[in-house]
Design a protein around this motif. Structure first.
Motif, PDB file in Angstrom:
ATOM      1  N   SER A   1      -9.933   5.292   7.338  1.00  0.00           N
ATOM      2  CA  SER A   1     -11.861   4.978   7.232  1.00  0.00           C
ATOM      3  C   SER A   1     -12.366   3.897   7.911  1.00  0.00           C
ATOM      4  N   LEU A   2     -11.191   2.942   7.920  1.00  0.00           N
ATOM      5  CA  LEU A   2     -11.186   1.640   8.818  1.00  0.00           C
ATOM      6  C   LEU A   2     -11.748   1.709  10.119  1.00  0.00           C
TER       7      LEU A   2
ATOM      8  N   ALA B   1      -5.256   6.502   5.720  1.00  0.00           N
ATOM      9  CA  ALA B   1      -6.111   7.032   4.948  1.00  0.00           C
ATOM     10  C   ALA B   1      -7.056   5.527   5.008  1.00  0.00           C
ATOM     11  N   LEU B   2      -6.231   4.480   4.727  1.00  0.00           N
ATOM     12  CA  LEU B   2      -7.120   3.367   4.883  1.00  0.00           C
ATOM     13  C   LEU B   2      -8.264   3.274   6.717  1.00  0.00           C
ATOM     14  N   TRP B   3      -7.213   3.501   7.294  1.00  0.00           N
ATOM     15  CA  TRP B   3      -6.968   3.490   8.643  1.00  0.00           C
ATOM     16  C   TRP B   3      -8.277   4.411   9.204  1.00  0.00           C
TER      17      TRP B   3
ATOM     18  N   VAL C   1       0.656  -1.226  -0.056  1.00  0.00           N
ATOM     19  CA  VAL C   1      -0.282  -0.411   0.048  1.00  0.00           C
ATOM     20  C   VAL C   1       0.885   1.443  -0.006  1.00  0.00           C
ATOM     21  N   PRO C   2       0.625   2.195  -0.903  1.00  0.00           N
ATOM     22  CA  PRO C   2       1.508   3.826  -1.021  1.00  0.00           C
ATOM     23  C   PRO C   2       1.349   4.362   0.641  1.00  0.00           C
ATOM     24  N   TRP C   3       2.564   4.749   0.776  1.00  0.00           N
ATOM     25  CA  TRP C   3       2.584   4.888   2.383  1.00  0.00           C
ATOM     26  C   TRP C   3       1.472   6.278   3.119  1.00  0.00           C
ATOM     27  N   ASN C   4       1.555   6.628   1.913  1.00  0.00           N
ATOM     28  CA  ASN C   4       0.683   7.767   2.386  1.00  0.00           C
ATOM     29  C   ASN C   4      -0.437   7.547   2.535  1.00  0.00           C
ATOM     30  N   MET C   5      -1.226   6.663   2.033  1.00  0.00           N
ATOM     31  CA  MET C   5      -2.599   6.319   2.077  1.00  0.00           C
ATOM     32  C   MET C   5      -3.013   5.606   3.399  1.00  0.00           C
TER      33      MET C   5
ATOM     34  N   ALA D   1       4.857   9.824   7.648  1.00  0.00           N
ATOM     35  CA  ALA D   1       4.075  10.157   6.460  1.00  0.00           C
ATOM     36  C   ALA D   1       3.397   9.181   7.176  1.00  0.00           C
TER      37      ALA D   1
END
Lengths: 291, 265
Positions: free
Chosen positions: A121-122, A117-119, A110-114, A224
């Motif tokens: 939304s989780l 954002a993933l977490w 996963v791209p580091w800056n995403m 990041a």
């Protein structure tokens, strides 16, 4: 035996040149900047070690240093044992070993800056899987305001992202153990703990030093991934060293940010050097035991 | 014995579920419309996010940029890392241990520390905002890791092979080209995969080196965040960005663990 010949330098020269260009030259530049007050890049004044004195005597530096150190310590305490444990759980030679390894390694892609954002939304109480579960269990979603909860989210995120690397490293070291060792242990009636302590752990030591080093450095300078979660908050509770440095760079304080960088680099080298010393000592001890 | 095996399998499965959980969340959101659009209700299942990637030229070119700089990085890294790995594995020379340590020290140097001078250096060389610049900057960590991985594969090749070849009159470079390369082919593939993985996801250098052109996927995703973020589109781009890596990961699955079989620092 290795052949002793300084022609070896010819073989490493291209690598050394590239690494000088992208690593050594920038590093020397940073060291140079750290002794100057810089307005525009061609207008600078020698200030000697003033920035260093200023940083070392500031409470801000020491508190973020302490936070970074605590974060790295927690990361290591969680990820190294977990990585070893999961690596031990992967079966030796079966069809789904490859699938297990691939599945475990997915978070690394996963791209580091995403990742924040993933977490985020989780953890969302309305639509997130974990947030929804916690909300139905009566949790109100106050992790943005509670330092402890922000730390837990950060640690969970970092563990999710990086334990895979520890597992890959440990598993590859475990596969180097000859099956004869296990057979001998079975004949001697060794229990699982004794097998781990005397056969598996020694095979892991070298790789573990590397894993500890890599995990320490990357978690020590976490930026990041950490910043978007709570912008260093609540109340500075997640302001790590790199977040401080980021603020200095954004404010165009070239001199002080260079001095900060040099201090971080010295910490890195000091730790790495201690690790290699520990490793050489381990090697020597192992040789003495063997002889 | 049975119980222990069952416990191990259970622990492994639990960890796999934990690994995949955030990715499931991502994949789910990528199929849900999150901003009002004509004809599609907010919260309904849709493929419009993926259609949105194709309809956005900035995103499409970001994919091309990422693929380009990762390939360039691999093309720079492998040819210089292979001889270096050979030298570290087979030859003793003045300062070899120190040099190896210096390489690793550069790998673990925090990238934030080097951002400003690298930006200046690359501006002077005229390679800021170019895919080549990012590829070169990423050598800072792909090169040491590649040397580390390749060295273990070279060390696994029997030394007799070298000696026979030298007796037959082969020079070292010709030996590496004709005999060693086929032997360590899986190692080269594993190394290329790790270069891909570390370079594809990196953001610190990618950010400072691309202010206008040559943006990689990670920066293109960042640019999607704004006053009204279409989180479904963001998740769709992230999901799509993982596809090349996941395919490679699947292809490499049986060789992955061989990558780090040594521990010399």
């Amino acid at each position: 035996m290795k052949s002793v010949t300084n022609r070896g330098w010819l073989f490493v020269l291209p690598s050394a040149l590239i690494l000088s260009l992208v690593g050594l030259v920038p590093l020397v530049t940073v060291i140079n900047y750290s002794f100057f007050e810089i307005f525009i890049l061609d207008q600078r004044f020698w200030v000697g070690t003033e920035w260093y004195a200023e940083i070392i005597t500031s409470g801000r530096f020491w508190s973020s240093f302490g936070r970074s150190l605590l974060f790295s310590a927690l990361v290591l305490c969680i990820q190294i044992p977990l990585g070893i444990a999961i690596a031990l759980c992967i079966p030796k030679r079966q069809l789904w070993v490859g699938f297990a390894l691939a599945g475990v390694a997915l978070p690394l892609l996963v791209p580091w800056n995403m990742i924040p954002a993933l977490w985020l939304s989780l953890m969302n109480p309305d639509s997130g899987i974990i947030g929804g579960l916690l909300a139905s269990a009566g949790w109100t979603g106050g992790w943005k305001t509670s330092a402890v909860q922000t730390w837990i989210v950060l640690l969970a995120m970092d563990t999710w992202h990086w334990t895979s690397l520890v597992i890959l490293l440990c598993y590859s070291a475990l596969t180097t153990i000859p099956p004869a060792y296990y057979q001998a242990a079975a004949i001697d009636g060794a229990g699982p703990w004794q097998i781990f302590r005397h056969i598996q752990l020694p095979a892991l030591t070298h790789v573990l030093l590397m894993a500890v080093l890599l995990r320490f450095m990357d978690s020590f300078m976490i930026y990041a991934e950490a910043f978007p979660i709570n912008a260093g908050g609540p109340d500075g509770a997640t302001t790590f060293l790199a977040v401080d440095l980021g603020e200095d760079i954004k404010a165009f304080n070239y001199g002080p940010s260079a001095a900060r960088s040099v201090i971080y680099f010295l910490i890195v080298v000091l730790v790495a050097w201690t690790f290699t010393k520990a490793q050489t000592r381990l090697d020597r001890d192992a040789k003495e035991v063997a002889s | 014995m049975m119980l222990r095996r069952a416990l191990k399998t259970f622990a492994l499965l639990a960890f796999l579920i934990w690994s995949i959980l955030p990715l499931t969340q991502m994949a789910l959101l990528s199929f849900i419309s999150t901003l009002p659009q004509p004809g599609i209700e907010v919260g309904s299942l849709t493929l419009s996010n993926y259609a949105g990637i194709l309809g956005n030229p900035a995103l499409a070119s970001a994919f091309a940029n990422s693929i380009a700089y990762v390939l360039i990085n691999i093309c720079i890294t492998l040819p210089v890392a292979i001889p270096a790995a050979y030298a570290f594995s087979r030859m003793s020379f003045a300062g070899d241990r120190q040099l190896f340590f210096a390489f690793i020290a550069l790998r673990i140097t925090p990238p934030v520390v080097l951002t400003l001078p690298i930006f200046q250096l690359f501006s002077a060389l005229g390679i800021v905002n170019s895919v080549f610049g990012i590829a070169l900057a990423h050598c800072l960590f792909t090169l040491p890791v590649s040397i580390w991985i390749l060295q273990s594969f070279v060390s696994a090749v029997p030394r007799e092979l070298d000696e026979t070849a030298f007796l037959d009159g082969y020079s070292r470079p010709r030996f590496i080209w004709t005999f060693l390369l086929p032997q360590i082919a899986p190692g080269i593939a594993v190394t290329a995969f790790f270069c891909f993985m570390f370079s594809w996801v990196e953001v610190v250098f990618a950010r400072i080196l691309t202010t206008t052109n040559g943006k990689p996927i990670s920066m293109a995703i960042s640019a999607l965040f704004g006053f009204q973020t279409d989180i479904g589109l963001v998740m769709a781009v992230t999901t799509a960005s993982m596809i090349p890596g996941a395919l490679l990961l699947f292809a490499m699955r049986n060789h992955l663990s061989r990558g780090f079989r040594i521990g010399r620092l």
